[in-house]
Scaffold this motif. Structure first.
Motif, mmCIF file in Angstrom:
data_model
loop_
_atom_site.group_PDB
_atom_site.id
_atom_site.type_symbol
_atom_site.label_atom_id
_atom_site.label_comp_id
_atom_site.label_asym_id
_atom_site.label_seq_id
_atom_site.Cartn_x
_atom_site.Cartn_y
_atom_site.Cartn_z
ATOM 1 N N ALA A 30 16.440 -6.081 25.750
ATOM 2 C CA ALA A 30 15.096 -7.261 25.123
ATOM 3 C C ALA A 30 15.954 -8.703 25.658
ATOM 4 C CB ALA A 30 15.134 -6.559 23.917
ATOM 5 N N ASP A 31 17.333 -8.558 24.861
ATOM 6 C CA ASP A 31 17.505 -10.246 24.892
ATOM 7 C C ASP A 31 17.814 -11.378 26.005
ATOM 8 O OD1 ASP A 31 15.998 -9.849 22.156
ATOM 9 O OD2 ASP A 31 18.006 -9.651 21.137
ATOM 10 N N ALA A 59 19.088 -14.784 24.608
ATOM 11 C CA ALA A 59 18.532 -15.147 23.173
ATOM 12 C C ALA A 59 19.410 -14.624 21.887
ATOM 13 C CB ALA A 59 16.818 -15.014 23.258
ATOM 14 N N VAL A 60 20.160 -15.579 21.407
ATOM 15 C CA VAL A 60 21.320 -14.943 20.381
ATOM 16 C C VAL A 60 20.244 -14.351 19.245
ATOM 17 C CG1 VAL A 60 23.208 -15.393 19.238
ATOM 18 C CG2 VAL A 60 22.518 -16.066 21.597
ATOM 19 N N ASN A 61 19.391 -15.529 19.154
ATOM 20 C CA ASN A 61 18.632 -15.246 17.988
ATOM 21 C C ASN A 61 16.873 -15.919 18.586
ATOM 22 O OD1 ASN A 61 18.710 -17.254 17.052
ATOM 23 N ND2 ASN A 61 20.687 -17.285 15.487
ATOM 24 N N LEU A 63 16.696 -18.752 17.065
ATOM 25 C CA LEU A 63 16.646 -19.625 16.529
ATOM 26 C C LEU A 63 17.607 -20.566 18.478
ATOM 27 C CD1 LEU A 63 17.367 -20.852 12.999
ATOM 28 C CD2 LEU A 63 14.937 -20.768 14.491
ATOM 29 N N ILE A 64 18.676 -19.309 19.021
ATOM 30 C CA ILE A 64 19.271 -20.047 19.839
ATOM 31 C C ILE A 64 19.442 -19.061 21.044
ATOM 32 C CG2 ILE A 64 21.765 -20.654 20.152
ATOM 33 C CD1 ILE A 64 22.447 -20.634 16.729
ATOM 34 N N THR A 65 19.365 -20.227 21.781
ATOM 35 C CA THR A 65 19.598 -19.461 23.525
ATOM 36 C C THR A 65 20.117 -19.549 24.448
ATOM 37 O OG1 THR A 65 17.168 -18.853 23.104
ATOM 38 C CG2 THR A 65 18.101 -19.261 25.497
ATOM 39 N N LEU A 66 21.022 -18.539 25.094
ATOM 40 C CA LEU A 66 22.657 -19.719 25.669
ATOM 41 C C LEU A 66 22.029 -19.433 26.925
ATOM 42 C CD1 LEU A 66 25.446 -17.707 23.767
ATOM 43 C CD2 LEU A 66 24.644 -20.440 23.739
ATOM 44 N N ARG A 67 22.539 -19.924 27.609
ATOM 45 C CA ARG A 67 21.776 -19.944 29.834
ATOM 46 C C ARG A 67 23.675 -20.267 30.517
ATOM 47 N NH1 ARG A 67 16.773 -23.735 29.358
ATOM 48 N NH2 ARG A 67 18.161 -25.953 29.075
ATOM 49 N N GLY A 107 24.661 -23.536 29.610
ATOM 50 C CA GLY A 107 24.336 -24.735 28.355
ATOM 51 C C GLY A 107 23.481 -23.620 27.112
ATOM 52 N N VAL A 108 22.998 -24.679 26.342
ATOM 53 C CA VAL A 108 22.528 -23.911 24.842
ATOM 54 C C VAL A 108 21.570 -24.629 24.848
ATOM 55 C CG1 VAL A 108 24.073 -26.013 23.441
ATOM 56 C CG2 VAL A 108 22.825 -22.976 22.833
#
Length: 275
Positions: A30-31, A59-61, A63-67, A107-108
């Motif tokens: 899902a994330d 989508a770590v949670n 609040l935070i997304t890594l790409r 990026g984050v």
């Protein structure tokens, strides 16, 4: 997936390029979102080239997304670039080659828990072979055998209230050719700051500040500059809207390219009609 074709004709010469491309995107969980793409370009003069791209987002949670992503690029010289002559040259550059590149970025992005703000930081690195650029020395276009660009990009958004918000974009770029010389017309630092006003009612507006750092030019150095712009809209009714824009509010004297002038204080006024 898709396909496209472009044809060009000038000075008794003509070229064409056919492109075929496909992209597949999926989420194994899902994330996490993954994507991959391929493109094949066939140029009537410069032959074919296959390029690829892959990207990932996690989508770590809340609040935070890594790409991150990695990709290749291909650009054949345009017909204008292969036929243009100036500055005393006897003819266009017959040795102009296609430009190819490969690059990656990571990026984050962080979003505030109240959903009012967002800040993102990206690092990128790109290597280019046979970079196409204009040169007064050859009286036309030429290739830079190797060029490298790397740096960071920062963006931020914050809504102070439901009707007042701010945006920030900033880039720091280290761009050099194969000899270590700075690439022309690439500022080391650039960015913009915006303030958006959108109260309940018919009026909205944006105040923006744009900054461009010092740049190298074949004939010298282009000084750093800034410019302030102001734009606004007013809804006369549900179907008629007036808009106005003021560019270079403080009548700053600056150049984007050495020797080329830019407008001073300028104003624009218009209307939109919606059916």
């Amino acid at each position: 997936f898709g396909a496209e074709r472009e044809e060009a004709e000038a000075h008794g010469q003509d070229t064409s390029i056919n492109g075929f491309f496909g992209l597949y995107e999926f989420s194994p969980v899902a994330d996490i979102t993954l994507s991959g793409g391929l493109r094949q370009d066939d140029h009537s003069r410069f032959g074919g080239e296959t390029t690829a791209r892959v990207a990932a987002r996690w989508a770590v949670n809340d609040l935070i997304t890594l790409r991150g992503s990695w990709g290749e690029g291909f650009k054949a010289p345009t017909l204008f670039q292969t036929t243009f002559v100036c500055c005393g040259a006897v003819g266009p550059n017959p040795d102009l080659k296609p430009e190819t590149s490969d690059a990656y970025d990571v990026g984050v992005v962080y979003r505030s828990s109240d959903d009012r703000g967002e800040i993102g930081l990206t690092y990128f690195d790109q290597d280019t072979t046979n970079l196409i650029t204009f040169s007064f020395g050859v009286g036309g276009y030429e290739n830079i055998a190797r060029a490298k660009s790397k740096g960071i990009e920062l963006h931020a958004i914050y809504r102070f209230t439901d009707w007042l918000g701010a945006t920030l974009n900033f880039a720091n770029i280290d761009a050099e050719d194969g000899t270590g010389a700075q690439l022309i017309r690439v500022p080391e630092n650039s960015g913009d700051l915006g303030l958006a006003l959108n109260p309940d009612g018919r009026l909205s507006g944006v105040l923006s500040l744009r900054y461009n750092g010092e740049e190298q030019d074949p004939n010298g150095v282009v000084d750093s500059w800034y410019r302030v712009d102001l734009a606004g809209e007013f809804a006369l009714s549900d179907t008629i809207e007036l808009y106005a824009r003021i560019e270079n509010l403080f009548d700053e004297q600056y150049q984007q390219i050495l020797g080329y002038g830019t407008p001073g204080l300028s104003g624009y006024l218009g209307a939109r009609l919606a059916f």
